[in-house]
Design an enzyme around this catalytic site. Sequence first.
Site, PDB file in Angstrom:
ATOM      1  N   ASN A  66       0.816  -1.220   0.000  1.00  0.00           N
ATOM      2  CA  ASN A  66       0.000   0.000   0.000  1.00  0.00           C
ATOM      3  C   ASN A  66       0.852   1.274   0.000  1.00  0.00           C
ATOM      4  OD1 ASN A  66       0.921  -0.162   2.600  1.00  0.00           O
ATOM      5  ND2 ASN A  66      -1.071  -0.564   3.524  1.00  0.00           N
TER       6      ASN A  66
ATOM      7  N   ARG B  76       2.889   6.404  11.955  1.00  0.00           N
ATOM      8  CA  ARG B  76       2.211   5.883  13.137  1.00  0.00           C
ATOM      9  C   ARG B  76       1.985   7.020  14.117  1.00  0.00           C
ATOM     10  NH1 ARG B  76       0.681   2.480  10.423  1.00  0.00           N
ATOM     11  NH2 ARG B  76       1.125   0.246  10.490  1.00  0.00           N
TER      12      ARG B  76
ATOM     13  N   GLN C 295      -6.103   3.374  18.397  1.00  0.00           N
ATOM     14  CA  GLN C 295      -7.093   3.230  17.322  1.00  0.00           C
ATOM     15  C   GLN C 295      -8.137   2.192  17.712  1.00  0.00           C
ATOM     16  OE1 GLN C 295      -4.188   4.551  13.648  1.00  0.00           O
ATOM     17  NE2 GLN C 295      -5.187   2.610  13.518  1.00  0.00           N
TER      18      GLN C 295
ATOM     19  N   HIS D  53      -7.742   6.093  10.050  1.00  0.00           N
ATOM     20  CA  HIS D  53      -6.639   5.352   9.431  1.00  0.00           C
ATOM     21  C   HIS D  53      -7.124   4.641   8.155  1.00  0.00           C
ATOM     22  CE1 HIS D  53      -2.989   2.492  10.297  1.00  0.00           C
ATOM     23  NE2 HIS D  53      -2.995   2.960   9.068  1.00  0.00           N
TER      24      HIS D  53
END
Length: 374
Positions: free
Chosen positions: A133, A272, A301, A325
């Site tokens: 990704n 992050r 998260q 995210h």
Amino acid sequence: MKVLAILYDGGVAAEQESRLLGTVENKLGIKEWLESQGHELIGKLTQPPSHVEWQLNILQYSKEGPDSDFQKHLVDAEVLITTPFHPGYLTRELVEKAKNLKICITAGVGSDHIDLNAAVDHRIQVLEVSGSNVVSVAEHVVMSILLLVRNFVPAHEMIERGDWVVSDIARNAFDLEGKVVGTIGAGRIGYRVLQRLLPFDCKELLYYDYAPLPAAAAESVKARRVEDLKDFVSQCDVVTVNCPLHEGTRGLVNAELLKHFKKGAWLVNTARGAICDKDDVAAALASGQLSGYAGDVWNVQPAPKDHVLRTAKNPLGGGNGMVPHYSGTTLDAQARYANGTKQILENYLTGKPQEAGNIIVGIGKYESKAYGQR
Ligand code: NAD
């Protein structure tokens, strides 16, 4: 053999869109394949996200409590599949309980939710779908840089409100051309960000990374390496964070470092959340030391409703480009990391060698140099 997959609840969206592969509903597209080979895939069960607060409770309980599906199934799972988007945090304590665990597969990129040192000690392999990704994230970084520099979010909000005061927006809108942009981390994503920034005619592109780029690669993006972090940030109008989270990067961007940023710089973090201290970033925004902060990663998260970075603003009331995210989980990315996960599983099940670039922790040792200098 038990394969445990910690996935997020995709609800109605996942029922309507089968390409949402990283969800409980669509199970990375590997359920049928595994079952046909006599394996069991336990997808974590969560409730539909119809009511957000209730969903958060369920998710936290189910992922993190001793009675959670995660911990219940971990004790006899041999394979653990997790995604960084909905991390099942595998602590050293849990590693010690997971007596049967042989391999952790990150469906995506970024394995900091796993205690990698504990995995080394317990000879558990950790693999990720490297590269799956990186373009998705690099595109998001460039978008985030532009939306901060051009003051896009307050401009759009003004339009939705029904207002039209161009000067209120233009007083804090700039061109990217002529600015100095630097990346902390020039690996797969950081390098792709530099490539994509090249046509914007920035004044300079910089990078900070203990691993220097090969000379030809640095030359092709005209990037200059700065070896001291304070010196690096003091030269940048825009800083983008593209390194993994590890002992050496946790809290790296904190009040002390932010003092060395150019006054009014923009900061983008899609790496992050815990690399940037949330309270120090919010304070730097409030004081105007930072003009903007954008990204999609959070220190916890899902981010709690009252997370300071949901609403942090600069003195002019803008400068927040935070989203959930998702930069690395576009439908294109999901197809790639789902296929990559299946490939890693297949290699594991058939004893074939794994692709070297995917191995973060091999048996008893780190194979990647990206998770800190050791
Ligand atoms: P990569 O391994 O190709 O590159 C990481 C680079 O960071 C390496 O060059 C490494 O030397 C460098 N680095 C490590 N520690 C550093 C430090 N202390 N200071 C400076 N540089 C340092 O990884 P990548 O594919 O580019 O991904 C980077 C990170 O991006 C991942 O680890 C992950 O945390 C994050 N990521 C986020 C998303 C998302 O959806 N938001 C998706 C993919 C990856």
